[in-house]
Enzyme design. Structure first.
Site, PDB file in Angstrom:
ATOM      1  NE  ARG A 107      -3.870  -1.529   2.322  1.00  0.00           N
ATOM      2  CZ  ARG A 107      -4.221  -2.041   3.475  1.00  0.00           C
ATOM      3  NH1 ARG A 107      -3.903  -1.433   4.579  1.00  0.00           N
ATOM      4  NH2 ARG A 107      -4.895  -3.143   3.506  1.00  0.00           N
ATOM      5  CB  SER A 160       6.004  -6.471   7.771  1.00  0.00           C
ATOM      6  OG  SER A 160       5.514  -5.167   7.946  1.00  0.00           O
ATOM      7  CG  ASP A 181       3.806  -5.650  10.366  1.00  0.00           C
ATOM      8  OD1 ASP A 181       4.762  -5.867  11.139  1.00  0.00           O
ATOM      9  OD2 ASP A 181       3.186  -6.556   9.776  1.00  0.00           O
TER      10      ASP A 181
HETATM   11 MG    MG Z   1      -0.152  -5.775   7.219  1.00  0.00          MG
END
Ligand code: MG
Ligand code: ADP
Length: 460
Positions: free
Chosen positions: A77, A145, A198
């Protein structure tokens, strides 16, 4: 009557997954001991206890436009936020989600980062506003992450891939340098202000809205946690002590292992056949990527020992990862009197038809056993962190908030309720009154933009 052989499989599963309070307290204590060992020296424990170099968590006073890039699951994202200070907070928030073509998850680093940089380039072209930046650089927080050995707030080398990623030539490389090279190639002029993961993002986003947030947890495809530690309690930290006196630690608890963990034959087989055998054992017991797969393995065993699912050759039931965690969630929450949803899921996923109501009830029970173990272990991990930082113990009056993000926690109600009730069970009624759990949606992306703002080169 459900066949005796099947009943035995379920009884053995229940026994092997049992996580009574006494056992969870051992897990919490083992987690706390591992955390201490990991803070003492590099490589001192199975969990890495990575120093994030985030010493400024957002306060709410941040202003301006900031970006984030969130990479860690099946999508990535790009987020653009306008922060408008204490009163107005996030004045604007635009995001764009791009799914990562599977071949890029196991290709080479320059292809993956090139793909990401081209998406960033597009966001900048689309917004078409150079006026607000004048001669300033745009600033970006990069949420990556996977386990990274952080070398500064905005650099770090990849230790290993987890979940469904495996790109050999990126291991050992500085992921920010790779991103920067790709951005240059695509003409993206942005300064990477922070590299985080994250959990750290979730902690920061939680903190932005509630200053009592001290822990950030991810319960999604994978699982991990970060928390606020006193810099003086980190013997392996060699830099200058930060002004705040605090540092955010990314525990990488997914790799936690202890002999007191309730591990079954199904978990062992899953691990052996995984992309990363012997690693991420805690994650494999609790996170969304694996719960459905554990249930599938139990169902397969039942099919091999009884005729409850018919006498056919169960090709589908033998297919790895065919049953997903959202499927077991749907079965677990089935409230129809004849368990119609369970029947549908068995038919759709495995071509298993004409099951008796008792057989369907047994399937629900299996989901319950596997998910309860997961939620209870996650709660034990949180208690381990609370104990490490002396929170929610007798005499501690402070409020402690745990910010949690991830699809498993967000969508799986039975899981969430079990986690919350287990926290009360382990902490006790009184101490647990000072602890709150808060869903922090898309904390990882927002948190990265907030940390970029808190570490902006233009602030102060
Ligand atoms: Mg995530
Ligand atoms: P990621 O961890 O990849 O960043 P998310 O936080 O959105 O992404 O989590 C996605 C994971 O959440 C999925 O892999 C799945 O295991 C779990 N999940 C998503 N929806 C549900 C659901 N309805 N019930 C249970 N688990 C779910």
């Amino acid at each position: 009557m459900v066949a005796a052989a099947a009943e035995r499989v379920v009884a053995e599963l229940r026994e092997a997954c049992a996580a009574p309070a006494a056992r969870l307290n051992e897990v919490a204590a083992a987690m706390e001991a591992e955390m201490r060992a990991g803070l003492r020296e590099e490589g001192g424990s199975k969990i890495k206890m990575i120093i994030s170099y985030v010493d400024n968590l957002p306060t709410g006073n941040e202003e301006g436009f900031f970006y984030s890039l969130d990479l860690g699951g099946t999508n990535f994202r790009v987020l653009r936020v306008q922060l408008a200070g204490k009163e107005k907070r996030v004045a604007k928030r635009e995001s764009k989600e791009v799914s990562i073509p599977p071949h890029l998850m196991s290709g080479n680093a320059s292809e993956l980062f090139g793909f990401i940089a081209s998406a960033l380039a597009k966001v900048i072209v689309d917004e078409g506003r150079n006026d607000v930046f004048e001669d300033k650089h745009r600033e970006l927080g990069f949420t990556f992450s996977f386990p990274v050995r952080q070398t500064s707030i905005a650099s770090g080398t990849l230790i290993k891939w987890t979940k469904a990623f495996s790109i050999d030539d990126a291991v050992g490389e500085d992921v920010v340098a790779e991103l920067r090279t790709a951005m240059e190639k695509h003409g993206v002029d942005m300064r990477v202000a922070a590299l985080i993961n994250d959990t750290v993002g979730t902690l920061a986003a939680g903190r932005y809205n509630d200053e009592d947030v001290v822990i950030g947890v991810i319960l999604g495809t994978g699982s991990n946690a970060a928390y606020v530690e006193e810099a003086s309690a980190i013997p392996k930290f060699e830099g200058e002590l930060p002004k705040s006196g605090n540092m955010v630690i990314n525990t990488e608890w997914g790799n936690f292992y202890s002999s007191c963990l309730p591990i079954t034959e199904y978990d062992q087989a899953l691990d052996e056949e995984s992309l990363n055998p012997g690693e991420q054992i805690f994650e494999k017991l609790i996170s969304g990527m694996y719960l459905g797969e554990i249930v599938r393995r139990v169902l397969l065993k039942i099919a091999s020992q009884s005729t409850l699912f018919g006498k056919v050759n169960h090709t589908k039931l033998k297919t790895r990862f065919i049953l997903r965690t959202p499927d077991i969630s749907a079965m677990h929450h089935d409230e129809t009197p004849d368990l119609r949803i369970v029947a549908e899921k068995l038919a759709d996923n495995f071509k298993i038809k004409d099951t008796s109501l008792e057989t369907r009830k047994m399937v629900v029970e299996i989901c319950d056993v596997v998910t309860s173990r997961s939620a209870r272990l996650a709660a034990a991990g949180i208690v381990g962190i609370l104990r490490k930082i002396g929170r929610a113990v007798p005499g501690d009056e402070r409020r402690s908030v745990v910010a949690i993000d991830g699809g498993l926690f967000e969508h799986y109600t039975e899981f969430r309720q079990c986690l919350e009730s287990t926290l009360v069970e382990l902490l006790g009624e009184e101490a647990s009154r000072s602890v709150a759990v808060k869903l922090t949606k898309d904390g990882s992306g927002l948190g990265a933009a907030l940390i970029a703002a808190a570490h902006s080169q233009y602030q102060h």
